[in-house]
Every structure is written in structure tokens, then in C-alpha cells.
Design an enzyme around this catalytic site. Structure first.
Site, PDB file in Angstrom:
ATOM      1  N   GLY A  63       7.214 -14.702 -16.639  1.00  0.00           N
ATOM      2  CA  GLY A  63       6.295 -15.203 -15.622  1.00  0.00           C
ATOM      3  C   GLY A  63       6.517 -16.681 -15.431  1.00  0.00           C
ATOM      4  N   TYR A  91       8.071 -15.346 -20.996  1.00  0.00           N
ATOM      5  CA  TYR A  91       6.632 -15.650 -21.066  1.00  0.00           C
ATOM      6  C   TYR A  91       5.901 -14.628 -21.938  1.00  0.00           C
ATOM      7  CZ  TYR A  91       1.790 -16.421 -19.599  1.00  0.00           C
ATOM      8  OH  TYR A  91       0.448 -16.667 -19.588  1.00  0.00           O
ATOM      9  N   HIS A 178      16.653 -12.699 -20.461  1.00  0.00           N
ATOM     10  CA  HIS A 178      16.293 -11.596 -19.553  1.00  0.00           C
ATOM     11  C   HIS A 178      17.291 -10.451 -19.718  1.00  0.00           C
ATOM     12  CE1 HIS A 178      13.085 -13.450 -17.255  1.00  0.00           C
ATOM     13  NE2 HIS A 178      13.743 -14.583 -17.378  1.00  0.00           N
ATOM     14  N   GLU A 180      17.199  -7.667 -18.448  1.00  0.00           N
ATOM     15  CA  GLU A 180      17.269  -6.829 -17.249  1.00  0.00           C
ATOM     16  C   GLU A 180      18.280  -7.328 -16.209  1.00  0.00           C
ATOM     17  OE1 GLU A 180      14.838  -8.731 -18.238  1.00  0.00           O
ATOM     18  OE2 GLU A 180      13.890  -9.831 -16.593  1.00  0.00           O
ATOM     19  N   ASP A 236      15.407   7.270   3.565  1.00  0.00           N
ATOM     20  CA  ASP A 236      14.076   7.622   3.048  1.00  0.00           C
ATOM     21  C   ASP A 236      13.472   8.795   3.806  1.00  0.00           C
ATOM     22  OD1 ASP A 236      14.583   5.353   1.645  1.00  0.00           O
ATOM     23  OD2 ASP A 236      13.150   4.097   2.713  1.00  0.00           O
ATOM     24  N   LYS A 384      14.684   2.806  -4.444  1.00  0.00           N
ATOM     25  CA  LYS A 384      15.675   3.228  -3.448  1.00  0.00           C
ATOM     26  C   LYS A 384      16.848   3.993  -4.076  1.00  0.00           C
ATOM     27  CE  LYS A 384      16.812   2.605   0.955  1.00  0.00           C
ATOM     28  NZ  LYS A 384      15.901   2.676   2.105  1.00  0.00           N
TER      29      LYS A 384
END
Ligand code: XMP
Length: 528
Positions: A63, A91, A178, A180, A236, A384
Site C-alpha cells: 500500500g 506495507y 513484490h 507478484e 466477454d 480476462k
């Protein structure tokens, strides 16, 4: 079929408590890539809610704040006593340290952004398979000065004494990088270790399990009622049409409103594919004249969008009355739309939006909020990539699955200034050539969007012995991860040359071709 699945939505195995990181959604995607279902919830989620969801692990996201700021976001500190494994990222780790009695300091001269090699001091379950001195992506101002009791330092970097920490007996872990982001070399290893080794999750989030759960759920929701779907031909709404058709067959009616701003051959392809090949009922509504008349003389881009959006709703309302009545409206709302529009107002049990708000930008024109339909939104928990996988599993061809994004207002916002039939025809042909050559060069799937734009000025040229005075076409090719930022694609000169030659030779009214070399920001992907 398990009766449980008919009535109850799947609960996430990993809950991500969001502290405002730009990466929270990405963490959820990465976990799902390991076939484990995860969802993003507000950091303010109550202990009771967490208990009722009963996740196998919690992740506290990064964050922008500092834990010592006034009003810095925090969770109920009892989350550390639930016995559920917790991974704090940046964070999230600092918050864990502070709440459990450690000390976090502002590291003015030690802030660390970007790539850094991590030195592993003591291995643990989180770091199994992570190479010593591998690169991880750091982004932090604050650092840990003193660990809480019973915590161990597992790794450091040149600038951070505590890059990985753990309290093994309480299953609490923290990383200052991070995992990710793709720049973290062993980021996925860390994530897999957390979900499989530490949280003991099962790899049960797959297209097959999604279908097994979604189909009875749709049937259970809709019963014998009729469902209407506005089909645009994008991935979609196409996937949604296939899913619903599999679940409820002819109770589904798709409506395809042809505004006249589609690309070359698209309306014909759609009708042939859905209606003729797969026998999915699609009502073709030819509204070309209505739309072009409404745009007569309009030059302002926002005005164009508004007019097209409003007209779309009018046509939709008229036609749904004519074809109906329908009880349900199916919408291809995806998980990022749910997170974006509801912020943290998501019911963590169902993933449903508490305040219903649909961003018109992401929708075909955007449907009004007061339509008298109940909603069926079976894709609302999917990203997606997951929708693409689902579409593929349901039998959609690459032409739809890998189709470049196309704006709802279509070619109308790629013709700068006034829109006319003549210009539409011209742009359609030029756009077709751009995509045809990019495809032949094998670049289509590498590029996020490749298209042509028609400018509202004329320039002088010479063809044969004749002077010409005609429109220029812009070639726009960009690479992007999500459309939020983009770079112009470095299309080889030979390909650009072919495109340019073909456009000037094959499209009357065009005598000049230019290539857009602007990234986003500062440019946008579309020209209007
Ligand atoms: P920009 O031009 O804002 O576009 O960089 C970002 C992405 O959004 C698409 N886009 C739209 N999609 N309705 C849509 O459904 C719209 O009005 C619209 N405007 C832009 C654009 O194609 C790109 O992928």
C-alpha cells in the site's frame, strides 16, 4: 451434482486484504494462475467475515502509506491469532511487524525501488526453490528496525536488513519485495510455496471446476425464465453467450445491434458463427441508419460517445420490448469491473457488488441502471485471462478469443471529426489492410491493438501524372498489458511499407499513411 454447489458460491481459498496497492488485483491473478481461487477484499473486513469464509491463507497487500501515518489503514489485529497462515507484502509486512510489537522506521536514505538481489540467510518453506542472490522487485520507503518476538530474519538485500521474515510456529510470513510482479525472478515460486506448502491449498480452480459449478448455478438462478444478452462479438459477451447457451439452451436470446461502426466483415462473421454454426439464437438489429443520422455534423469525441451510448440504450429498450418479455439480462461483467466500480464494497461471500455501477467505458454503450431486468453475471468473478480460457474450453475460435480490444463506439471514434458513410467505408478498408498485414507477418498476437485512424484533413499527393488531394490514414499499433499504459509497437519497416503501399493503392480517397510513435501516457491508445 453436489447439492452444495447449487446453492452456495465457492469461497476463496486465499483472501487478499487490500491496503491500496496498485498490485492487489495482480496478486489475485497470480494466485489463480496456480489454480487456487483468491479474491481481493477490503482490509477492513471483520474477523467474523473471515471466519465465515474460512480461507486457507491471508495475504496483506502492499500500500502507499507508512504504518506510522495518521489514519494509516489497518486490519483487526486478531487476524494474526486465527491460526490461518498470513503473508504480508511490503506495507502488509510492516503492519504485521508493528502490530505484533516490532519497530518499523522511515528509511529516508535507504528507500529502495526496483530490482535487487536477495541474500538468503535462513531458508524456510516460503523460500524453497528460490535461488540465493536472485532478483526481486523492491518498492519501499520504510524498513524494519526490530522484529517482533518469535520472528526470524530469513533474507536481506544490500539496502534492507529484512527482506523476508517469518514466525514459523504461528505461520506468519513477510516479504519486502513484490513476488507478484514479473520482474521478481522467483516471485511465482514464493507464491506457490505460500499457497501449496504453507496454506495446503488444493489446485481446484480450473476451467472444468468453474463450469461444473457455474452451469447448475445459472440453471438454478434462471429456472425456466428467458434471458437476453447484448452480444458485441468481443470475447466477454461471446464467452457469456456460449456459457449461457450450454446452461439454458434456447431460453437465451442474443441481440446484436449493428450500429454501423463495426470492422470489415464483422457483423456477417458474427451472424454466421453464432446463429448458423452453433445455433445460438441471435437477433440481428440493423440500426446503421439511425446511428449515422444521430451523428450528423457531430465532431466532439465525448459528444459522439454520449450520442452513441444513448442511442444504443434506446434501440436496446425498443428491441427488448419487441422480442420479449425477458426476465433476465445477462452481462459480461468481469472481476476487475467489480473491484473497480465497487471499490471495497464487495460482498466477500458472493463477490457481488453492493452498489451497482457499471462503467460505460467498459460496456457496449452502457445499459441504463433502471432497466426492469434481473441480472445474470456468471463471469463476475473472472479475470480476462480466465474468460479467454473459458471461451476456448467452450469452443470459441481464436478469431474471437484473441481478438484485439475494440471500443464500444467502434470506428466512429477512429474517424476524427464528422462521421460519414464514405469515411466509414474508407477506414474499414484501411483498417482491414493493417490487420491483414500484421496477421500475415505473425505479429497479431504480440500486439495489443493494431488499427487505422482516419484524419479529417486533406493533403496533396501525386499518383500517376495526377495531383491528388485526399485524406491521410494513421497506423496505430501498441503493446500493452492491460490498456492502462502502452508503448508503440516497433513494427518492422518492411511491414509498414507493405501496409502503406496497399492502403494508398487499394483505398480510394487516401493518399498518405503515417505511423503513430506515441506511447500512453502521454498519448491515449485511441485518437478520440
Ligand atoms: P485509451 O484510448 O483510453 O483506451 O487509451 C484504452 C483502452 O480502452 C478502449 N476504449 C474503449 N472501450 N468504449 C470501450 O468499450 C470506449 O468508449 C472506449 N474508448 C477506449 C481502447 O480501445 C483501449 O483498448
Amino acid at each position: 451434482m453436489n447439492q452444495y454447489l447449487l446453492t452456495k458460491e465457492r469461497d476463496p481459498s486465499i483472501l487478499i486484504l487490500d491496503f491500496g496497492s496498485q498490485y492487489s488485483e495482480l496478486i489475485a491473478r497470480r494466485i489463480r494462475e496456480t489454480n487456487v481461487f483468491s479474491m481481493v477484499v477490503s482490509h477492513a473486513i471483520s474477523i467474523e467475515e473471515i471466519k465465515s469464509i474460512n480461507p486457507k491463507g491471508l495475504i496483506l497487500s502492499g500500500g502507499p502509506s507508512s504504518v506510522y501515518e495518521e489514519n494509516a489503514p489497518k486490519s483487526d489485529d486478531k487476524i494474526f491469532e486465527l491460526g490461518i497462515p498470513v503473508l504480508g507484502i511490503c506495507y502488509g509486512m510492516q503492519l504485521m511487524v508493528k502490530e505484533l510489537g516490532g519497530v518499523v522506521m522511515q528509511a529516508d536514505n535507504k528507500a529502495e525501488y526496483g530490482r535487487a538481489p536477495i541474500n538468503i540467510d535462513v531458508n524456510n518453506d516460503l523460500l524453497i526453490g528460490v535461488k540465493d542472490l536472485s532478483i526481486m522487485w523492491m518498492s519501499h520507503g520504510d524498513s524494519i528496525e526490530r522484529l517482533p518476538p518469535n520472528f526470524l530474519k530469513n533474507a536481506h538485500t544490500d539496502n534492507t536488513s529484512h527482506a523476508v521474515i517469518s514466525n514459523i510456529s504461528n505461520k506468519l510470513f513477510g516479504v519486502q519485495f513484490h513476488p507478484e510482479v514479473v520482474h521478481s525472478e522467483y516471485g511465482m515460486t514464493v507464491i506457490k510455496n505460500f499457497v501449496y506448502k504453507i496454506c495446503q491449498c488444493k489446485a481446484d480452480w480450473t476451467t472444468d471446476t468453474f463450469l461444473e459449478e457455474a452451469i447448475p448455478r445459472i440453471r438454478n438462478q434462471v429456472k425456466k425464465k428467458k434471458v437476453l444478452l447484448a452480444l458485441s462479438g468481443g470475447v466477454d459477451s461471446s464467452t457469456l453467450a456460449f456459457l449461457l447457451h450450454k446452461a439454458i439452451g434456447d431460453q437465451l436470446t442474443c441481440m446484436f445491434i449493428d450500429q454501423g461502426f463495426m470492422r470489415k466483415g464483422e457483423p456477417e462473421f458474427l451472424m454466421k458463427f453464432f446463429d448458423k454454426k452453433f445455433h445460438i439464437r441471435v437477433e440481428y438489429i440493423n440500426s446503421r441508419e439511425r446511428f449515422i443520422n444521430k451523428l450528423s455534423g457531430v465532431t466532439d469525441p465525448e459528444q459522439k460517445r454520449k450520442i452513441i451510448g444513448a442511442e444504443f440504450i434506446r434501440v436496446f429498450e425498443e428491441e427488448s420490448k419487441r422480442l420479449g418479455p425477458f426476465d433476465y439480462l445477462a452481462q459480461g461483467t468481469l472481476y476487475p469491473d467489480v473491484i473497480e466500480s465497487a471499490g471495497t464494497n464487495i460482498d466477500p461471500k458472493t463477490g457481488e457488488r453492493i452498489a451497482v455501477k457499471i462503467k460505460s467505458h467498459h460496456n457496449v454503450g452502457g445499459l441504463p441502471k433502471d432497466l426492469q431486468f434481473k441480472l445474470v453475471e456468471p463471469l463476475r468473478k473472472l479475470f480476462k485471462d480466465e474468460v479467454r480460457n473459458l471461451g476456448k474450453a467452450l469452443g470459441l475460435p481464436d478469431e474471437i478469443i484473441k481478438r484485439h480490444p475494440f471500443p464500444g463506439p467502434g470506428l466512429a471514434i477512429r474517424i476524427l471529426g464528422k462521421v460519414s458513410d464514405e469515411k466509414l467505408n474508407c477506414l474499414r478498408n484501411a483498417d482491414w489492410i493493417v490487420r491483414d498485414e500484421i496477421t500475415k507477418a505473425g505479429l497479431y498476437n504480440e500486439i495489443w491493438q493494431a488499427f487505422a485512424v482516419l484524419l479529417p484533413v486533406k493533403t496533396v499527393g501525386v499518383m500517376g501524372d495526377k495531383r491528388t488531394y485526399a485524406w491521410p490514414v494513421v497506423i496505430r499499433c501498441v503493446s500493452s498489458e492491460d490498456g492502462m499504459t502502452a508503448d508503440w509497437s516497433k513494427v518492422p519497416f518492411e511491414i509498414l511499407e507493405k501496409i502503406s503501399n496497399r492502403i494508398v493503392n487499394e483505398v480510394s480517397q487516401v493518399n498518405r499513411v503515417v505511423f503513430d510513435i506515441t506511447s500512453k501516457p502521454p498519448g491515449t491508445i485511441e485518437w478520440e
